[in-house]
Motif scaffolding. Structure first.
Motif, PDB file in Angstrom:
ATOM      1  N   GLY A 147       0.740  -1.247   0.000  1.00 34.73           N
ATOM      2  CA  GLY A 147       0.000   0.000   0.000  1.00 34.73           C
ATOM      3  C   GLY A 147       0.775   1.305   0.000  1.00 34.73           C
ATOM      4  N   MET A 148       2.068   1.287  -0.285  1.00 32.48           N
ATOM      5  CA  MET A 148       2.799   2.556  -0.334  1.00 32.48           C
ATOM      6  C   MET A 148       2.308   3.393  -1.520  1.00 32.48           C
ATOM      7  SD  MET A 148       4.787   2.942   2.258  1.00 32.48           S
ATOM      8  CE  MET A 148       5.954   4.202   1.755  1.00 32.48           C
ATOM      9  N   PRO A 149       2.190   4.721  -1.333  1.00 33.68           N
ATOM     10  CA  PRO A 149       1.542   5.546  -2.356  1.00 33.68           C
ATOM     11  C   PRO A 149       2.366   5.826  -3.600  1.00 33.68           C
ATOM     12  CG  PRO A 149       2.263   6.911  -0.522  1.00 33.68           C
ATOM     13  CD  PRO A 149       2.483   5.482  -0.103  1.00 33.68           C
ATOM     14  N   SER A 150       3.694   5.789  -3.484  1.00 32.79           N
ATOM     15  CA  SER A 150       4.527   6.126  -4.640  1.00 32.79           C
ATOM     16  C   SER A 150       5.955   5.639  -4.418  1.00 32.79           C
ATOM     17  CB  SER A 150       4.546   7.638  -4.871  1.00 32.79           C
ATOM     18  OG  SER A 150       5.229   8.292  -3.810  1.00 32.79           O
ATOM     19  N   LYS A 151       6.714   5.580  -5.504  1.00 30.05           N
ATOM     20  CA  LYS A 151       8.129   5.211  -5.401  1.00 30.05           C
ATOM     21  C   LYS A 151       8.870   6.216  -4.521  1.00 30.05           C
ATOM     22  CE  LYS A 151       8.234   3.157 -10.040  1.00 30.05           C
ATOM     23  NZ  LYS A 151       8.859   3.255 -11.388  1.00 30.05           N
ATOM     24  N   GLY A 152       8.572   7.486  -4.741  1.00 30.56           N
ATOM     25  CA  GLY A 152       9.241   8.529  -3.976  1.00 30.56           C
ATOM     26  C   GLY A 152       8.984   8.418  -2.488  1.00 30.56           C
ATOM     27  N   ALA A 153       7.755   8.042  -2.138  1.00 27.77           N
ATOM     28  CA  ALA A 153       7.415   7.901  -0.720  1.00 27.77           C
ATOM     29  C   ALA A 153       8.209   6.767  -0.082  1.00 27.77           C
ATOM     30  CB  ALA A 153       5.922   7.648  -0.569  1.00 27.77           C
ATOM     31  N   VAL A 154       8.432   5.696  -0.833  1.00 31.85           N
ATOM     32  CA  VAL A 154       9.212   4.571  -0.312  1.00 31.85           C
ATOM     33  C   VAL A 154      10.658   4.994  -0.091  1.00 31.85           C
ATOM     34  CG1 VAL A 154       9.988   2.211  -0.730  1.00 31.85           C
ATOM     35  CG2 VAL A 154       7.724   2.926  -1.526  1.00 31.85           C
ATOM     36  N   VAL A 155      11.246   5.643  -1.097  1.00 33.88           N
ATOM     37  CA  VAL A 155      12.639   6.070  -0.999  1.00 33.88           C
ATOM     38  C   VAL A 155      12.824   7.053   0.151  1.00 33.88           C
ATOM     39  CG1 VAL A 155      14.495   7.303  -2.177  1.00 33.88           C
ATOM     40  CG2 VAL A 155      13.124   5.631  -3.433  1.00 33.88           C
ATOM     41  N   SER A 156      11.915   8.014   0.275  1.00 28.17           N
ATOM     42  CA  SER A 156      12.014   9.004   1.354  1.00 28.17           C
ATOM     43  C   SER A 156      11.925   8.348   2.725  1.00 28.17           C
ATOM     44  CB  SER A 156      10.907  10.054   1.202  1.00 28.17           C
ATOM     45  OG  SER A 156      11.081  10.804   0.021  1.00 28.17           O
ATOM     46  N   LYS A 157      11.071   7.355   2.840  1.00 20.95           N
ATOM     47  CA  LYS A 157      10.895   6.653   4.109  1.00 20.95           C
ATOM     48  C   LYS A 157      12.182   5.937   4.508  1.00 20.95           C
ATOM     49  CE  LYS A 157       7.430   3.730   6.388  1.00 20.95           C
ATOM     50  NZ  LYS A 157       6.200   2.915   6.182  1.00 20.95           N
ATOM     51  N   LEU A 158      12.815   5.283   3.549  1.00 19.92           N
ATOM     52  CA  LEU A 158      14.042   4.553   3.839  1.00 19.92           C
ATOM     53  C   LEU A 158      15.215   5.490   4.099  1.00 19.92           C
ATOM     54  CD1 LEU A 158      13.865   1.596   1.277  1.00 19.92           C
ATOM     55  CD2 LEU A 158      13.195   1.597   3.682  1.00 19.92           C
ATOM     56  N   GLN A 159      15.262   6.591   3.371  1.00 20.63           N
ATOM     57  CA  GLN A 159      16.348   7.552   3.557  1.00 20.63           C
ATOM     58  C   GLN A 159      16.388   8.126   4.971  1.00 20.63           C
ATOM     59  OE1 GLN A 159      15.713  10.207   0.098  1.00 20.63           O
ATOM     60  NE2 GLN A 159      17.911   9.973  -0.285  1.00 20.63           N
ATOM     61  N   ALA A 160      15.244   8.174   5.596  1.00 18.20           N
ATOM     62  CA  ALA A 160      15.159   8.742   6.948  1.00 18.20           C
ATOM     63  C   ALA A 160      15.611   7.766   8.028  1.00 18.20           C
ATOM     64  CB  ALA A 160      13.722   9.194   7.226  1.00 18.20           C
ATOM     65  N   ILE A 161      15.978   6.554   7.641  1.00 22.93           N
ATOM     66  CA  ILE A 161      16.400   5.524   8.590  1.00 22.93           C
ATOM     67  C   ILE A 161      17.920   5.387   8.539  1.00 22.93           C
ATOM     68  CG2 ILE A 161      16.190   3.090   9.231  1.00 22.93           C
ATOM     69  CD1 ILE A 161      13.432   3.134   7.789  1.00 22.93           C
ATOM     70  N   ASN A 162      18.583   5.662   9.626  1.00 26.16           N
ATOM     71  CA  ASN A 162      20.051   5.678   9.656  1.00 26.16           C
ATOM     72  C   ASN A 162      20.662   4.368   9.172  1.00 26.16           C
ATOM     73  OD1 ASN A 162      20.223   8.310  10.603  1.00 26.16           O
ATOM     74  ND2 ASN A 162      20.226   7.693  12.766  1.00 26.16           N
ATOM     75  N   GLU A 163      20.059   3.267   9.571  1.00 27.82           N
ATOM     76  CA  GLU A 163      20.592   1.952   9.171  1.00 27.82           C
ATOM     77  C   GLU A 163      20.692   1.839   7.659  1.00 27.82           C
ATOM     78  OE1 GLU A 163      19.547  -2.817   9.762  1.00 27.82           O
ATOM     79  OE2 GLU A 163      18.008  -1.290  10.135  1.00 27.82           O
ATOM     80  N   TYR A 164      19.707   2.332   6.952  1.00 29.18           N
ATOM     81  CA  TYR A 164      19.702   2.210   5.499  1.00 29.18           C
ATOM     82  C   TYR A 164      20.702   3.148   4.830  1.00 29.18           C
ATOM     83  CZ  TYR A 164      15.811  -1.058   5.490  1.00 29.18           C
ATOM     84  OH  TYR A 164      15.032  -2.180   5.667  1.00 29.18           O
ATOM     85  N   GLN A 165      21.048   4.249   5.474  1.00 29.07           N
ATOM     86  CA  GLN A 165      22.090   5.109   4.921  1.00 29.07           C
ATOM     87  C   GLN A 165      23.378   4.312   4.732  1.00 29.07           C
ATOM     88  OE1 GLN A 165      22.014   8.231   3.875  1.00 29.07           O
ATOM     89  NE2 GLN A 165      19.928   8.792   4.493  1.00 29.07           N
ATOM     90  N   LYS A 166      23.721   3.523   5.733  1.00 32.05           N
ATOM     91  CA  LYS A 166      24.935   2.717   5.682  1.00 32.05           C
ATOM     92  C   LYS A 166      24.787   1.531   4.729  1.00 32.05           C
ATOM     93  CE  LYS A 166      26.094   3.884  10.483  1.00 32.05           C
ATOM     94  NZ  LYS A 166      26.292   3.347  11.866  1.00 32.05           N
ATOM     95  N   LEU A 167      23.630   0.871   4.796  1.00 36.54           N
ATOM     96  CA  LEU A 167      23.433  -0.338   3.984  1.00 36.54           C
ATOM     97  C   LEU A 167      23.409  -0.038   2.493  1.00 36.54           C
ATOM     98  CD1 LEU A 167      20.759  -2.240   6.128  1.00 36.54           C
ATOM     99  CD2 LEU A 167      23.149  -2.894   5.781  1.00 36.54           C
TER     100      LEU A 167
END
Length: 316
Positions: A134-154
């Motif tokens: 149910g995520m609304p858009s590709k951009g919304a998914v990317v923005s959500k992950l970018q805000a998570i420190n763990e994913y910055q490193k991964l």
């Protein structure tokens, strides 16, 4: 593959018309291939695979932070949830059964209708599906992950040569890389590699019946299926409202055609068929024999074939 299909048709229609005819091991190996040891360099791609597994297990890829890839394709349950159809983020269900992710990277395409060419493309579909994650858009998914420190490193580790590794396509690349590690070798692979004792006599009897009856016409190759599309009800009509592959190709002859499922781990991945409408493997065998082969099989046939199918379950 054309040679395999031709041989299967010849064997089922002519030479091996009797279910109990003993087929020699050399001939059996013409129909099947053992799983490869690997289809991705796990050492070279360790960072990418680590990111993919983290994403696969992360419910934050869904709108309500509750649904992950693993919710429907459970790693500790042969890649399925054993539901006829899977509940999405708001408990609505789609109309097709969630197939296993185990060995899926070796299939000809992904989804029942083949609308995704590989596991990398397939992984991106459910995230944006309004019924599933149910995520609304590709951009919304990317923005959500970018805000998570763990994913910055991964993401940085997984895509070291990219200045901007955070993009929607890379999510699929990573999850797909992880799914390419999900191979499940079984005793049948040991048998194909020359260990005659890997199968017991009942399983070998079931294998012979499986080939003689013609099941091998569609269920062949490395994943015992997954390499072709077939109409459900090719001999005797099967009632379904699902248009199958027609939704993708819009070709009339593709109506009610579906990707032939792999039979690896099949004793563990019910319920069965594209809509999950068949609860037991016994009934699935009976219906496939009837609708695909035009055969009314008895209980002995079902039990023997089911015994063979059990040899396709992953070694623990």
């Amino acid at each position: 593959m054309k040679i395999i299909l031709f041989l299967a048709l010849v064997f089922s229609a002519n030479t091996y018309a009797q279910d109990d005819h003993q087929i020699d091991t050399k001939t059996i190996k013409r129909f099947f291939e053992p799983l490869p040891e690997s289809i991705i360099d796990e050492e070279e791609n360790a960072a990418l695979i680590k990111l993919g597994k983290t994403l696969y297990l992360d419910p934050r890829l869904s709108i309500n932070d509750k649904i992950s890839c693993n919710s429907c394709h459970q790693l500790d349950n042969y890649g399925v949830d054993n539901e006829p159809t899977s509940p999405g983020h708001d408990n609505k269900r789609g109309d097709r059964n969630s197939p296993t992710t185990m060995n899926a990277a070796l299939h000809i395409a992904q989804f029942w209708d083949g609308r995704a060419s590989d596991v990398e493309e397939q992984a991106l579909g459910p995230i944006l599906n309004p019924i599933e994650m149910g995520m609304p858009s590709k951009g919304a998914v990317v923005s959500k992950l970018q805000a998570i420190n763990e994913y910055q490193k991964l993401f940085a580790a997984a895509f070291p040569d990219q200045k901007h590794p955070f993009n929607y396509n890379n999510i699929g690349v990573a999850i797909g890389a992880f799914e390419r590690t999900l191979l499940t070798p079984s005793r049948f692979d040991d048998y194909l590699k020359g260990n005659e004792d890997a199968l017991n006599q009942v399983e070998k009897k079931g294998l012979n019946k499986f080939i003689n009856a013609g099941c091998v016409t569609c269920h062949n190759g490395v994943v015992i299926g997954g390499n072709s599309y077939q109409k459900i009800g090719v001999v005797e009509s099967y009632e379904t409202d699902d248009p199958g592959r027609f939704e993708v190709t819009h070709i009339e002859s593709d109506k009610k055609k579906f990707k032939v499922p792999s039979l690896r781990n099949i004793t563990k991945t019910g319920p069965y068929f594209h809509d999950g409408s068949v609860e037991t493997l016994d009934e699935a065998i009976r219906l496939m024999a009837k609708h695909q082969l035009g055969k009314d099989v008895d209980a002995a046939f079902i039990e023997d074939v089911k015994a063979f199918l059990g040899s396709l379950t992953a070694r623990k």
